[in-house]
Design a protein around this motif. Structure first.
Motif, PDB file in Angstrom:
ATOM      1  N   GLU A 138       0.839  -1.200   0.000  1.00  0.00           N
ATOM      2  CA  GLU A 138       0.000   0.000   0.000  1.00  0.00           C
ATOM      3  C   GLU A 138       0.874   1.250   0.000  1.00  0.00           C
ATOM      4  O   GLU A 138       1.824   1.340   0.761  1.00  0.00           O
ATOM      5  N   TYR A 172      -0.481   4.694  -0.426  1.00  0.00           N
ATOM      6  CA  TYR A 172      -1.144   5.976  -0.200  1.00  0.00           C
ATOM      7  C   TYR A 172      -0.504   6.679   0.993  1.00  0.00           C
ATOM      8  O   TYR A 172      -0.248   7.872   0.956  1.00  0.00           O
ATOM      9  N   ARG A 178     -11.576  -4.977 -15.131  1.00  0.00           N
ATOM     10  CA  ARG A 178     -10.833  -3.719 -15.060  1.00  0.00           C
ATOM     11  C   ARG A 178     -11.011  -3.098 -13.689  1.00  0.00           C
ATOM     12  O   ARG A 178     -12.131  -3.048 -13.155  1.00  0.00           O
ATOM     13  N   THR A 179      -9.929  -2.602 -13.134  1.00  0.00           N
ATOM     14  CA  THR A 179      -9.945  -2.048 -11.782  1.00  0.00           C
ATOM     15  C   THR A 179     -10.968  -0.924 -11.654  1.00  0.00           C
ATOM     16  O   THR A 179     -11.637  -0.789 -10.636  1.00  0.00           O
ATOM     17  N   SER A 180     -11.085  -0.126 -12.700  1.00  0.00           N
ATOM     18  CA  SER A 180     -12.047   0.968 -12.669  1.00  0.00           C
ATOM     19  C   SER A 180     -13.254   0.644 -13.547  1.00  0.00           C
ATOM     20  O   SER A 180     -13.100   0.100 -14.643  1.00  0.00           O
ATOM     21  N   PRO A 181     -14.452   0.996 -13.084  1.00  0.00           N
ATOM     22  CA  PRO A 181     -15.640   0.727 -13.910  1.00  0.00           C
ATOM     23  C   PRO A 181     -15.677   1.607 -15.151  1.00  0.00           C
ATOM     24  O   PRO A 181     -16.503   1.376 -16.036  1.00  0.00           O
ATOM     25  N   TYR A 182     -14.780   2.568 -15.217  1.00  0.00           N
ATOM     26  CA  TYR A 182     -14.807   3.490 -16.352  1.00  0.00           C
ATOM     27  C   TYR A 182     -13.841   3.088 -17.467  1.00  0.00           C
ATOM     28  O   TYR A 182     -13.677   3.803 -18.435  1.00  0.00           O
ATOM     29  N   MET A 208     -15.146 -14.705 -16.503  1.00  0.00           N
ATOM     30  CA  MET A 208     -15.310 -13.993 -15.234  1.00  0.00           C
ATOM     31  C   MET A 208     -16.611 -14.325 -14.534  1.00  0.00           C
ATOM     32  O   MET A 208     -16.795 -14.000 -13.376  1.00  0.00           O
ATOM     33  N   ARG A 263      -7.801 -12.008 -10.205  1.00  0.00           N
ATOM     34  CA  ARG A 263      -8.813 -11.489  -9.270  1.00  0.00           C
ATOM     35  C   ARG A 263      -9.857 -12.543  -8.938  1.00  0.00           C
ATOM     36  O   ARG A 263     -10.576 -12.413  -7.958  1.00  0.00           O
ATOM     37  N   ASN A 264      -9.994 -13.565  -9.771  1.00  0.00           N
ATOM     38  CA  ASN A 264     -10.991 -14.601  -9.541  1.00  0.00           C
ATOM     39  C   ASN A 264     -10.399 -15.924  -9.079  1.00  0.00           C
ATOM     40  O   ASN A 264     -11.103 -16.924  -9.026  1.00  0.00           O
ATOM     41  N   PRO A 297      -9.363   8.803  -9.362  1.00  0.00           N
ATOM     42  CA  PRO A 297      -9.995   7.858 -10.296  1.00  0.00           C
ATOM     43  C   PRO A 297     -11.367   7.389  -9.814  1.00  0.00           C
ATOM     44  O   PRO A 297     -12.188   6.963 -10.616  1.00  0.00           O
ATOM     45  N   PHE A 298     -11.585   7.456  -8.491  1.00  0.00           N
ATOM     46  CA  PHE A 298     -12.920   7.125  -7.979  1.00  0.00           C
ATOM     47  C   PHE A 298     -13.655   8.450  -7.835  1.00  0.00           C
ATOM     48  O   PHE A 298     -13.170   9.397  -7.238  1.00  0.00           O
ATOM     49  N   LYS A 299     -14.802   8.530  -8.475  1.00  0.00           N
ATOM     50  CA  LYS A 299     -15.531   9.804  -8.484  1.00  0.00           C
ATOM     51  C   LYS A 299     -16.670   9.780  -7.486  1.00  0.00           C
ATOM     52  O   LYS A 299     -16.765  10.608  -6.593  1.00  0.00           O
ATOM     53  N   LEU A 300     -17.555   8.781  -7.659  1.00  0.00           N
ATOM     54  CA  LEU A 300     -18.750   8.732  -6.823  1.00  0.00           C
ATOM     55  C   LEU A 300     -18.402   8.430  -5.373  1.00  0.00           C
ATOM     56  O   LEU A 300     -19.142   8.793  -4.464  1.00  0.00           O
ATOM     57  N   GLN A 313     -12.853  -7.946  -6.157  1.00  0.00           N
ATOM     58  CA  GLN A 313     -12.731  -7.557  -7.558  1.00  0.00           C
ATOM     59  C   GLN A 313     -13.475  -8.528  -8.477  1.00  0.00           C
ATOM     60  O   GLN A 313     -13.112  -8.691  -9.640  1.00  0.00           O
ATOM     61  N   TYR A 348     -16.052  -8.474 -10.551  1.00  0.00           N
ATOM     62  CA  TYR A 348     -16.810  -7.349 -11.099  1.00  0.00           C
ATOM     63  C   TYR A 348     -18.201  -7.750 -11.564  1.00  0.00           C
ATOM     64  O   TYR A 348     -19.124  -6.936 -11.541  1.00  0.00           O
ATOM     65  N   GLU A 355     -21.300  -5.603 -10.250  1.00  0.00           N
ATOM     66  CA  GLU A 355     -22.245  -4.955 -11.158  1.00  0.00           C
ATOM     67  C   GLU A 355     -23.688  -5.327 -10.819  1.00  0.00           C
ATOM     68  O   GLU A 355     -24.583  -4.486 -10.872  1.00  0.00           O
ATOM     69  N   GLU A 377      -6.952   2.563  -3.232  1.00  0.00           N
ATOM     70  CA  GLU A 377      -7.552   3.026  -4.479  1.00  0.00           C
ATOM     71  C   GLU A 377      -8.347   1.919  -5.172  1.00  0.00           C
ATOM     72  O   GLU A 377      -9.455   2.152  -5.674  1.00  0.00           O
ATOM     73  N   GLU A 378      -7.788   0.715  -5.202  1.00  0.00           N
ATOM     74  CA  GLU A 378      -8.519  -0.406  -5.809  1.00  0.00           C
ATOM     75  C   GLU A 378      -9.813  -0.692  -5.051  1.00  0.00           C
ATOM     76  O   GLU A 378     -10.832  -1.060  -5.655  1.00  0.00           O
ATOM     77  N   LEU A 388     -12.313   1.850  -5.927  1.00  0.00           N
ATOM     78  CA  LEU A 388     -12.793   1.610  -7.293  1.00  0.00           C
ATOM     79  C   LEU A 388     -13.753   0.417  -7.341  1.00  0.00           C
ATOM     80  O   LEU A 388     -14.666   0.383  -8.166  1.00  0.00           O
ATOM     81  N   GLU A 407     -16.812   1.835  -6.348  1.00  0.00           N
ATOM     82  CA  GLU A 407     -17.303   2.641  -7.469  1.00  0.00           C
ATOM     83  C   GLU A 407     -18.159   1.807  -8.430  1.00  0.00           C
ATOM     84  O   GLU A 407     -19.117   2.320  -9.009  1.00  0.00           O
ATOM     85  N   TYR A 408     -17.804   0.543  -8.591  1.00  0.00           N
ATOM     86  CA  TYR A 408     -18.618  -0.334  -9.442  1.00  0.00           C
ATOM     87  C   TYR A 408     -20.061  -0.390  -8.933  1.00  0.00           C
ATOM     88  O   TYR A 408     -21.017  -0.350  -9.714  1.00  0.00           O
ATOM     89  N   ASP A 419     -21.630   3.197  -9.197  1.00  0.00           N
ATOM     90  CA  ASP A 419     -21.868   3.534 -10.603  1.00  0.00           C
ATOM     91  C   ASP A 419     -23.061   2.757 -11.166  1.00  0.00           C
ATOM     92  O   ASP A 419     -23.723   3.200 -12.105  1.00  0.00           O
TER      93      ASP A 419
END
Lengths: 275, 275, 275, 275
Positions: free
Chosen positions: B182, B184, C72-76, C105, C125-126, D3-6, D128, D130, D134, D154-155, D158, D161-162, D165
């Motif tokens: 980590e 941060y 992907r780590t980010s949903p974006y 996945m 990740r899985n 990178p994480f917004k919401l 993770q 996803y 989702e 951060e991960e 994120l 964030e999934y 989002d």
């Protein structure tokens, strides 16, 4: 601009080769060579050390290792023979003509070891012992700088920078495994770091598969991998009777297994040089 | 049977309290106390150091920290004022009556620092510098032993064992964050280790939230957590003007924030003692 | 007694070889072979994928990789072409005769991918997505099981055990770098694990130097090291124009560099087999 | 821009509070509250679960935890009672009026658990996953998202964030210790992350000291530290007879020790709120 200046490839533009003249024949360490430093973890007895030294010389090893002052995690472990062991190593050099490598832990041993030993090793635990590094920067003698257990590549090169900045350009980097969560093997050999250092720096890079893995069966495959990744040599532990070693017996090769490793590694080295 | 004997709770059966008589009032460190060691990362100037020392004394700090010989990752960074800074620290002690804490990096500084400083700190990078530990074992002076960046709890207690085994029972353990993936925050404070050490060992345990987190905003919550987990004190960086600090400014509290932290930590300490 | 039973060498006593018949020629994976799986990180367009597929077939690659559903780590971030990409991969197989590898996945994709793809990959990740592993255990199809970012060797073999215990013996282990404190390269290739797995288990072991290092310049030396350590193959990313890749361009080899890597790795593989 | 917004504090500008209406009284989770979720690792029997549930309700716990579908490292371990256990948990809710928390591992359980359980937990191994995240983003139900064993902050955000989002704003972050080299305790509680998340994000943050430490003696001091650092609650394992638990007995508090922890943590929480 990288924080390490003197250690960076970009600044120098050519690989450093270190020449050692103290043995029977000059020894060159660096890009294009495959230097094998071998010997027991610690010097334990005259008979045993001379026996393994003779064997290693005949087998083609390029330098002899042996611990005199051993850094031990517990104060209750065997700490090496010290000065008494030094006499044994000197006798081994007389007999075999091979240069000597041993660890220096204390600035007060600089004279004793600096005058007698051909390559001074800085151990993992002392990689950031800056008082020691500064003193070693004043010598004209090769320094084998082991990577700290959790040192980043940048911290490692900055530790080398202390020696280089002091005026001593003769630094050899030695990858010996880093500490991770994985515990099946003692440490995790950072094979990517080996490849990367040959890009980032002009200094010779060797690998110690014995300390890195802690299991003799893994020494040979990891040694092969190191040379295949571009390492300029190896430092391996060999003991005539690993089961009776006072330290690190589990990771020591027998003479027989050393011969096998040497043969395999030599063939890979020749192949890699011709790629 | 644990590999650390002298450091283990089981063998001693009672907590160690360390008494420091050099200041205006005797200072006790150990179970049941909440000792606050504070000061700037490095001694930078007489005026600045005396100013912050006076502030800290009035604010209730128990000891003054200040770096004289700084271990720096790069040879090109500010390495401390050395002897010149020592005079400044001694003047601060004369004025405030507070005992002094500074790091010792080199066995050759033993006399200089041993004669003048009240608590000698061993830094993370030197936690396994056994030559240094052995010398410190011969002193009758408190040793503040910081945990190595990737030292296990067992290795840390075995490093303490070197000092104890040498004859010096005055060891204070200082958790300062370990190295993990980590990034941060600079390091990961091992809060579980703090709680565990109070079970495993009789030695006092303090926490350095400044180096551990590397961000001043995190210092106060982590300091609260440390005391809540059972730590016997804290070592924190305070700087009159963190933005202008020559080292580690980002992690230094302003005097104003130190007061807030002190107040919060004191209240948690009182609560925890009465649980 | 090891906690993984079906995956252990001791229990089976011989290496597992996995045979894939779906391509133009049968493909064997396991001890004694050097299987090269190659392709872009994600299937991005029909033209690009077919172009690189043709190139890889001519160059001697044994299977085609391509991401359809990307974790992907980010949903974006770009998440892959999904079903649309599958048609492209199937067309590539028709043209080249090479078997296909893609990541699964979601258990709801079992039918879609299970019916069409030759080797189903479980991503890092899985690795401990046990619902998925249990379903894969019911198939008669090779599963390429990537090591989790911080999975121990034992946890990895126990994840394989889920598939084996479900009745599917066709598991390929893929080392792809573990997470450590070092950040110069993306992950740390655990080369010792590769050597160790060939002792502990009978399952084929391959290495993904692309994801492990994250830098294309490191892919070839690390690939050489993997094969030298005993790995049974590689999975590498190749992209016709890495600078324009929608994901992981920095770690992708150009076709030209793939040829160099292939040549070097093949020579090391031949040498290692004859040691 | 993060990178994480919401999930970021900056974008929302106020803390999120999650309201659960299914119990006898509405439950609020977030800044300013100290929510205690408690129960055994797994639901093992009706009698045992109802007994501990009644105890916890009287003791002041705010929600009941219990594993129905257990992710186990080995396929040969107890994997939970599944649907049968769900009936037991529902009965416990009828009796105590406390909302229920259980882990969801498989998208195919969404209906079963989504219709019945009040807070759906995503375990470390699935942080993770996803496909699962989702689907959870489509629900109107609180999601307790445990940090992955080696997930960066951060991960982790994120992964949250999934869910955010996808349209579900009800995410609770749960720190449960990260994987490091230290092995005396099972994992290393990242107490700095707790403090940092309260700066970076508006989402509620709780800590699971039971899984994090793996030793019941460490649960209470680490729980105190968590609340002192600013955590909004705790998830702890309580078992009527830890020695006979089918999983994780070593880390479970007895009812008696739960009462002590609850009292200590409540006092620290009141103090911290008034700082």
């Amino acid at each position: 601009m990288k924080p390490f200046k003197l250690a960076s490839w970009d600044r120098k533009g050519s690989y450093t080769h270190i020449k050692i003249d103290s043995g029977a024949e000059p020894l060159l360490i660096g890009e294009g060579y495959c230097t094998i430093i071998a010997g027991p973890c610690a010097v334990e007895s005259e008979e045993g050390y001379l026996q393994i030294a003779r064997f290693l010389q005949e087998a083609g090893a390029h330098a002899l290792r042996g611990g005199l002052f051993k850094p031990r995690t517990s104060p209750y472990s065997f700490k090496g023979l010290g000065r008494e062991g030094l006499e044994i190593m000197l006798e081994a050099r007389r007999i075999t003509g091979l240069p000597l490598v041993t660890e220096i832990m204390d600035v007060r041993d600089l004279e004793l070891l600096g005058d007698n030993i051909d390559i001074l090793q800085v151990g993992s635990r002392n990689m950031q012992n800056y008082s020691l590094l500064e003193e070693l920067g004043k010598l004209h003698k090769p320094i084998l700088l082991k990577r700290g257990l959790s040192a980043t590549i940048e911290e490692w090169l900055l530790a080398a920078e202390y020696v280089l900045d002091g005026g001593n350009p003769h630094v050899i980097l030695c990858e010996r495994g880093i500490r991770t969560f994985e515990s099946y093997l003692r440490n995790t050999v950072d094979i990517g770091a080996v490849a990367l250092l040959k890009e980032l720096s002009h200094l010779p890079v060797i690998v110690d598969p014995s300390h890195a893995t802690g299991k003799w069966k893994m020494v040979t495959p990891v040694a092969r991998a190191a040379i295949a990744a571009g390492a300029d040599g190896l430092m391996v532990e060999v003991h005539p009777d690993p089961d009776r070693a006072l330290s690190d017996g589990k990771q020591s090769l027998t003479p027989e297994n050393f011969l096998k490793m040497y043969e395999q590694v030599s063939r890979i080295s020749r192949l890699v040089k011709n790629l």
